[in-house]
Scaffold this motif. Sequence first.
Motif, PDB file in Angstrom:
ATOM      1  N   ASN A   1      -8.025   0.867   8.483  1.00  0.00           N
ATOM      2  CA  ASN A   1      -7.012  -0.112   8.843  1.00  0.00           C
ATOM      3  C   ASN A   1      -7.048  -0.149  10.372  1.00  0.00           C
ATOM      4  N   LEU A   2      -7.131  -1.317  10.963  1.00  0.00           N
ATOM      5  CA  LEU A   2      -7.299  -1.442  12.410  1.00  0.00           C
ATOM      6  C   LEU A   2      -6.197  -0.720  13.193  1.00  0.00           C
ATOM      7  N   LYS A   3      -4.971  -0.838  12.753  1.00  0.00           N
ATOM      8  CA  LYS A   3      -3.864  -0.184  13.463  1.00  0.00           C
ATOM      9  C   LYS A   3      -4.053   1.332  13.488  1.00  0.00           C
ATOM     10  N   GLU A   4      -4.301   1.918  12.315  1.00  0.00           N
ATOM     11  CA  GLU A   4      -4.469   3.371  12.234  1.00  0.00           C
ATOM     12  C   GLU A   4      -5.710   3.828  12.999  1.00  0.00           C
ATOM     13  N   TYR A   5      -6.768   3.037  12.944  1.00  0.00           N
ATOM     14  CA  TYR A   5      -8.000   3.393  13.636  1.00  0.00           C
ATOM     15  C   TYR A   5      -7.779   3.459  15.147  1.00  0.00           C
ATOM     16  N   VAL A   6      -7.123   2.456  15.693  1.00  0.00           N
ATOM     17  CA  VAL A   6      -6.866   2.429  17.136  1.00  0.00           C
ATOM     18  C   VAL A   6      -5.918   3.567  17.526  1.00  0.00           C
ATOM     19  N   MET A   7      -4.923   3.839  16.684  1.00  0.00           N
ATOM     20  CA  MET A   7      -3.984   4.935  16.971  1.00  0.00           C
ATOM     21  C   MET A   7      -4.704   6.282  17.020  1.00  0.00           C
TER      22      MET A   7
ATOM     23  N   ARG B   1      -1.543  -9.056  11.532  1.00  0.00           N
ATOM     24  CA  ARG B   1      -1.416  -7.968  12.505  1.00  0.00           C
ATOM     25  C   ARG B   1      -2.432  -6.887  12.182  1.00  0.00           C
ATOM     26  N   SER B   2      -2.559  -5.944  13.084  1.00  0.00           N
ATOM     27  CA  SER B   2      -3.615  -4.945  12.972  1.00  0.00           C
ATOM     28  C   SER B   2      -3.549  -4.135  11.680  1.00  0.00           C
ATOM     29  N   ALA B   3      -2.379  -3.906  11.135  1.00  0.00           N
ATOM     30  CA  ALA B   3      -2.254  -3.139   9.891  1.00  0.00           C
ATOM     31  C   ALA B   3      -2.852  -3.880   8.703  1.00  0.00           C
ATOM     32  N   TYR B   4      -3.019  -5.198   8.812  1.00  0.00           N
ATOM     33  CA  TYR B   4      -3.548  -5.997   7.713  1.00  0.00           C
ATOM     34  C   TYR B   4      -5.034  -6.301   7.858  1.00  0.00           C
TER      35      TYR B   4
ATOM     36  N   HIS C   1      -8.636  -4.690   7.731  1.00  0.00           N
ATOM     37  CA  HIS C   1      -9.344  -3.510   7.254  1.00  0.00           C
ATOM     38  C   HIS C   1     -10.816  -3.690   7.580  1.00  0.00           C
TER      39      HIS C   1
END
Length: 127
Positions: A67-73, A108-111, A113
């Motif tokens: 997931n883009l959000k988790e990856y960047v975090m 958004r980034s969470a959506y 993958h």
Amino acid sequence: AAMSRSTSVTETWVCSKGEAGGISGIALREINALGKAQGHPNIARLLDACVNEKGRVAVKLERPKANLKEYVMSHGALEATLLQHLSYHCIRGIAHLHSCGIAHCDLRSAYVHFDPDTAHAVIGNFT
């Protein structure tokens, strides 16, 4: 088609019951949008939608694990080349949604993958 090691089948969201115990309008719109947009490489593949034992709607998608959000975090800022590839895939997915008469109102980034090894991205939420 067989799933790669970076692909998973996941229950992406569970939506509460609608009024009078029926399926909520949000859940119906999401399932309808997913169904209309199927067959594009940048849209998550809808595998199943059902009402679970608690009367909630569960949707199962095939999509890359990351997931883009988790990856960047967890990894920090993306390299420019990866960011360009992901942006391209998202724009292609959005263009496909528009061609299906769907306007994504909350991308958004969470959506987003994606597979970090191939930079292939899909959109996995439509409400």
